[in-house]
Motif scaffolding. Structure first.
Motif, PDB file in Angstrom:
ATOM      1  N   LEU A  18       0.843  -1.229  -0.215  1.00  0.00           N
ATOM      2  CA  LEU A  18      -0.045   0.073   0.020  1.00  0.00           C
ATOM      3  C   LEU A  18       0.975   1.317   0.108  1.00  0.00           C
ATOM      4  O   LEU A  18       0.589   2.183  -0.851  1.00  0.00           O
ATOM      5  N   VAL A  19       1.955   1.228   0.940  1.00  0.00           N
ATOM      6  CA  VAL A  19       2.824   2.346   0.983  1.00  0.00           C
ATOM      7  C   VAL A  19       3.486   2.882  -0.503  1.00  0.00           C
ATOM      8  O   VAL A  19       3.542   3.859  -0.960  1.00  0.00           O
ATOM      9  N   VAL A  20       4.113   1.438  -0.871  1.00  0.00           N
ATOM     10  CA  VAL A  20       4.752   1.805  -2.373  1.00  0.00           C
ATOM     11  C   VAL A  20       3.533   2.367  -3.310  1.00  0.00           C
ATOM     12  O   VAL A  20       4.009   3.171  -4.259  1.00  0.00           O
ATOM     13  N   LEU A  21       2.467   1.763  -3.542  1.00  0.00           N
ATOM     14  CA  LEU A  21       1.396   2.334  -4.343  1.00  0.00           C
ATOM     15  C   LEU A  21       1.023   3.694  -4.192  1.00  0.00           C
ATOM     16  O   LEU A  21       0.791   4.669  -5.099  1.00  0.00           O
ATOM     17  N   LEU A  22       1.011   4.234  -2.849  1.00  0.00           N
ATOM     18  CA  LEU A  22       0.589   5.339  -2.478  1.00  0.00           C
ATOM     19  C   LEU A  22       1.898   6.473  -2.840  1.00  0.00           C
ATOM     20  O   LEU A  22       1.533   7.484  -3.273  1.00  0.00           O
ATOM     21  N   LEU A  23       3.034   6.062  -2.744  1.00  0.00           N
ATOM     22  CA  LEU A  23       4.160   6.733  -3.206  1.00  0.00           C
ATOM     23  C   LEU A  23       4.064   6.915  -4.641  1.00  0.00           C
ATOM     24  O   LEU A  23       4.471   7.921  -5.154  1.00  0.00           O
ATOM     25  N   VAL A  24       3.877   5.882  -5.540  1.00  0.00           N
ATOM     26  CA  VAL A  24       3.638   5.983  -6.821  1.00  0.00           C
ATOM     27  C   VAL A  24       2.531   7.038  -7.432  1.00  0.00           C
ATOM     28  O   VAL A  24       2.554   7.770  -8.097  1.00  0.00           O
ATOM     29  N   ALA A  25       1.339   6.927  -6.565  1.00  0.00           N
ATOM     30  CA  ALA A  25       0.468   7.806  -6.809  1.00  0.00           C
ATOM     31  C   ALA A  25       0.900   9.250  -6.377  1.00  0.00           C
ATOM     32  O   ALA A  25       0.321  10.138  -7.323  1.00  0.00           O
ATOM     33  N   LEU A  26       1.666   9.546  -5.456  1.00  0.00           N
ATOM     34  CA  LEU A  26       2.060  10.762  -5.098  1.00  0.00           C
ATOM     35  C   LEU A  26       2.986  11.442  -6.168  1.00  0.00           C
ATOM     36  O   LEU A  26       2.814  12.665  -6.619  1.00  0.00           O
ATOM     37  N   ALA A  27       4.107  10.531  -6.497  1.00  0.00           N
ATOM     38  CA  ALA A  27       4.965  10.886  -7.463  1.00  0.00           C
ATOM     39  C   ALA A  27       4.376  11.103  -8.689  1.00  0.00           C
ATOM     40  O   ALA A  27       4.583  12.093  -9.847  1.00  0.00           O
ATOM     41  N   HIS A  28       3.643  10.104  -9.281  1.00  0.00           N
ATOM     42  CA  HIS A  28       2.917  10.057 -10.877  1.00  0.00           C
ATOM     43  C   HIS A  28       1.399   9.629 -10.681  1.00  0.00           C
ATOM     44  O   HIS A  28       0.939   8.497 -11.140  1.00  0.00           O
ATOM     45  N   PRO A  29       0.630  10.657 -10.388  1.00  0.00           N
ATOM     46  CA  PRO A  29      -0.853  10.345 -10.462  1.00  0.00           C
ATOM     47  C   PRO A  29      -1.359   9.998 -11.712  1.00  0.00           C
ATOM     48  O   PRO A  29      -2.138   9.076 -11.825  1.00  0.00           O
ATOM     49  N   ASP A  30      -0.673  10.040 -12.810  1.00  0.00           N
ATOM     50  CA  ASP A  30      -1.046   9.667 -14.251  1.00  0.00           C
ATOM     51  C   ASP A  30      -0.749   7.989 -14.325  1.00  0.00           C
ATOM     52  O   ASP A  30      -1.432   7.200 -14.794  1.00  0.00           O
TER      53      ASP A  30
END
Length: 198
Positions: A18-30
């Motif tokens: 979940l943390v990894v996916l949240l970091l991806v969403a934070l850095a690259h929402p697209d």
């Protein structure tokens, strides 16, 4: 390896993912497929949701949990819907798999409600009817709050907004149905394996 250790491992793995996916969403929402889907709110709500059981456990204090162990299984059940939603968005299932949204609403509320019921009163004998009603009450309320959040965050801005009302009604029905099934399953589980103090 004991069942508790397996649950601990799975719970920590789910939280790490979940943390990894949240970091991806934070850095690259697209890249996370969350653009125009309330990415900012998800970055706040999802970690809080995944930490609900530990926060509740801590707020209850030691006296309320004397002799009890942390409910890793309940924590895992409460974490999985947040992880599944992010993963489903990341893999673009919500926009490419027609039935994914419906299955998610049913499954996420089933998992979330089962986790809340499992954590709510471990060790206490609660009648099946009361357990099912609490599950329905929690699940229906959570489903309504979720739909209000979706509306406020992004639904009202979508060009397909005119079609959103039937989707919202379907989502509420599926979320509440998932909660009902969770209440029934937890009630049956408690009947088959009555709660005991650790």
């Amino acid at each position: 390896m004991t069942g508790r250790r397996v649950l601990l491992g799975l719970d920590l793995l789910a939280k790490a993912a979940l943390v990894v996916l949240l970091l991806v969403a934070l850095a690259h929402p697209d890249l996370a497929n969350l653009k125009a889907k309330g990415a900012g709110l998800r970055l706040v709500i999802y970690p809080l949701g995944a930490l609900a059981v530990p926060m509740w456990w801590w707020l209850q204090g030691r006296r309320a949990w004397a002799g009890r162990r942390f409910p890793w299984g309940a924590d895992l059940l409460v974490t999985l819907p947040w992880l599944s939603d992010l993963l489903g968005n990341r893999l673009d299932f919500f926009d490419t798999v027609t039935w994914w949204d419906d299955v998610s609403h049913f499954g996420h509320w089933l998992l979330l409600t089962a986790g809340v019921l499992a954590a709510w009163a471990p060790g206490r004998r609660i009648g099946a009817g009361a357990l099912i009603m609490v599950g329905l009450g929690f699940g229906a309320t959570a489903a309504v709050l979720w739909e209000l959040g979706e509306y406020a965050a992004f639904m009202r801005f979508l060009p397909t907004y005119a079609y959103a009302y039937p989707d919202t009604l379907g989502d509420l029905t599926l979320g509440t149905s998932g909660s009902l099934v969770a209440g029934l399953l937890v009630a049956v589980h408690r009947r088959v394996r009555p709660p005991v103090r650790d």
